[in-house]
Enzyme design. Structure first.
Site, mmCIF file in Angstrom:
data_model
loop_
_atom_site.group_PDB
_atom_site.id
_atom_site.type_symbol
_atom_site.label_atom_id
_atom_site.label_comp_id
_atom_site.label_asym_id
_atom_site.label_seq_id
_atom_site.Cartn_x
_atom_site.Cartn_y
_atom_site.Cartn_z
ATOM 1 N N CYS A 52 45.058 26.334 7.624
ATOM 2 C CA CYS A 52 44.218 25.435 8.406
ATOM 3 C C CYS A 52 44.820 24.033 8.303
ATOM 4 O O CYS A 52 45.108 23.561 7.197
ATOM 5 C CB CYS A 52 42.789 25.446 7.860
ATOM 6 S SG CYS A 52 41.729 24.207 8.631
ATOM 7 N N ASP A 59 44.449 30.979 6.647
ATOM 8 C CA ASP A 59 43.839 31.673 7.775
ATOM 9 C C ASP A 59 44.568 32.997 7.937
ATOM 10 O O ASP A 59 45.785 33.069 7.737
ATOM 11 C CB ASP A 59 43.974 30.858 9.067
ATOM 12 C CG ASP A 59 43.054 29.649 9.094
ATOM 13 O OD1 ASP A 59 41.922 29.763 8.595
ATOM 14 O OD2 ASP A 59 43.465 28.600 9.630
ATOM 15 N N VAL A 74 63.829 41.537 20.921
ATOM 16 C CA VAL A 74 63.822 40.675 19.749
ATOM 17 C C VAL A 74 64.268 41.513 18.550
ATOM 18 O O VAL A 74 63.878 42.674 18.413
ATOM 19 C CB VAL A 74 62.435 40.025 19.520
ATOM 20 C CG1 VAL A 74 61.393 41.049 19.139
ATOM 21 C CG2 VAL A 74 62.513 38.940 18.458
ATOM 22 N N GLU A 75 65.130 40.940 17.738
ATOM 23 C CA GLU A 75 65.584 41.632 16.526
ATOM 24 C C GLU A 75 64.441 41.549 15.514
ATOM 25 O O GLU A 75 63.940 40.469 15.210
ATOM 26 C CB GLU A 75 66.865 40.962 16.013
ATOM 27 C CG GLU A 75 67.588 41.757 14.949
ATOM 28 C CD GLU A 75 66.922 41.638 13.606
ATOM 29 O OE1 GLU A 75 66.602 42.694 13.013
ATOM 30 O OE2 GLU A 75 66.697 40.495 13.144
ATOM 31 N N SER A 76 64.016 42.695 15.007
ATOM 32 C CA SER A 76 62.762 42.768 14.251
ATOM 33 C C SER A 76 62.783 42.015 12.916
ATOM 34 O O SER A 76 61.760 41.464 12.512
ATOM 35 C CB SER A 76 62.342 44.218 14.037
ATOM 36 O OG SER A 76 63.317 44.930 13.317
ATOM 37 N N HIS A 93 44.367 28.023 15.122
ATOM 38 C CA HIS A 93 44.588 29.408 15.551
ATOM 39 C C HIS A 93 45.221 29.479 16.928
ATOM 40 O O HIS A 93 46.176 30.240 17.153
ATOM 41 C CB HIS A 93 43.265 30.180 15.579
ATOM 42 C CG HIS A 93 42.585 30.259 14.253
ATOM 43 N ND1 HIS A 93 41.232 30.444 14.150
ATOM 44 C CD2 HIS A 93 43.045 30.186 12.988
ATOM 45 C CE1 HIS A 93 40.888 30.492 12.873
ATOM 46 N NE2 HIS A 93 41.978 30.327 12.150
ATOM 47 N N GLU A 94 44.672 28.713 17.848
ATOM 48 C CA GLU A 94 45.177 28.737 19.220
ATOM 49 C C GLU A 94 46.634 28.296 19.282
ATOM 50 O O GLU A 94 47.441 28.883 20.007
ATOM 51 C CB GLU A 94 44.309 27.829 20.115
ATOM 52 C CG GLU A 94 42.852 28.254 20.201
ATOM 53 C CD GLU A 94 41.961 27.718 19.074
ATOM 54 O OE1 GLU A 94 40.739 27.885 19.191
ATOM 55 O OE2 GLU A 94 42.472 27.143 18.080
#
Length: 154
Positions: A52, A59, A74-76, A93-94
Site C-alpha cells: 500500500c 496487499d 512473454v518469457e515466463s 491496486h488499480e
C-alpha cells in the site's frame, strides 16, 4: 515442431537477482512460432503482492492474465521476476494492475490482452480490477478466469 530462438534472453537458465522494483525488472519475449494461429496464453499468479503506498502494509491479489499472441510470447521467468518486483513497490491496486497490463502490451503487441486482478480485502472491501485491450479475436476460446467473487465467511 518449431525450435524457438532463445539466444537473446538474458535471464532464462541463469541465476538472476530479484529486481527491487518494476522499473528495474526486465521483461523478455520469444518468437511465437505459430503465426496465423490464434490461441490464448494464460498466466495465473495467485499470490501476487505489492505494498500500500500510504501505509506500507502488504496487499495481496490473485492475477489472471490472458493474451492472444501476434508473433511474440512473454518469457515466463522474466514475467515471474517482473511480478515479484512489485513485492516492495508501493502503488494502489488499480495502478499495479494497469501497469502490468500496459508493460506486457508494450513488449508483445498482442492481438488481445486482458487482466483480472482480484485483490483481497483492505478495510473490509475487496477491490477487483479488470482491463483489456478491446474485443478478442473471433473464434478464440476464452475460459472463465475461475476466481470466485469474494464472500468472506458467507
Amino acid at each position: 515442431m518449431t525450435k524457438t530462438d532463445v539466444s537473446g534472453l538474458s535471464q532464462l537458465g541463469t541465476k538472476v537477482d530479484l529486481p527491487q522494483n518494476p522499473e528495474e525488472a526486465v521483461l523478455e519475449r520469444v518468437p511465437s512460432g505459430h503465426g496465423g494461429t490464434d490461441f490464448v496464453v494464460r498466466f495465473t499468479a495467485p499470490e501476487f503482492t505489492s505494498l500500500c503506498p500510504m501505509t506500507g502494509q502488504p496487499d495481496f491479489a490473485h492475477l489472471v492474465i490472458d493474451y492472444v499472441p501476434d508473433g511474440w510470447l512473454v518469457e515466463s521467468k522474466s514475467l515471474k521476476l517482473f511480478l515479484h518486483s512489485f513485492r516492495n513497490h508501493g502503488a494502489f491496486h488499480e495502478d499495479c494492475t494497469i501497469d502490468i497490463a500496459k508493460r506486457l502490451v508494450s513488449l508483445l503487441s498482442p492481438k488481445w490482452l486482458r487482466i483480472g486482478a482480484y485483490w483481497y480485502p483492505r478495510g473490509g472491501i475487496p477491490i477487483d480490477v479488470f482491463w483489456q485491450t478491446g474485443s478478442p479475436p473471433e473464434g478464440v476460446w476464452l475460459p472463465d478466469q475461475g476466481v470466485p467473487t469474494y464472500r468472506g465467511r458467507g
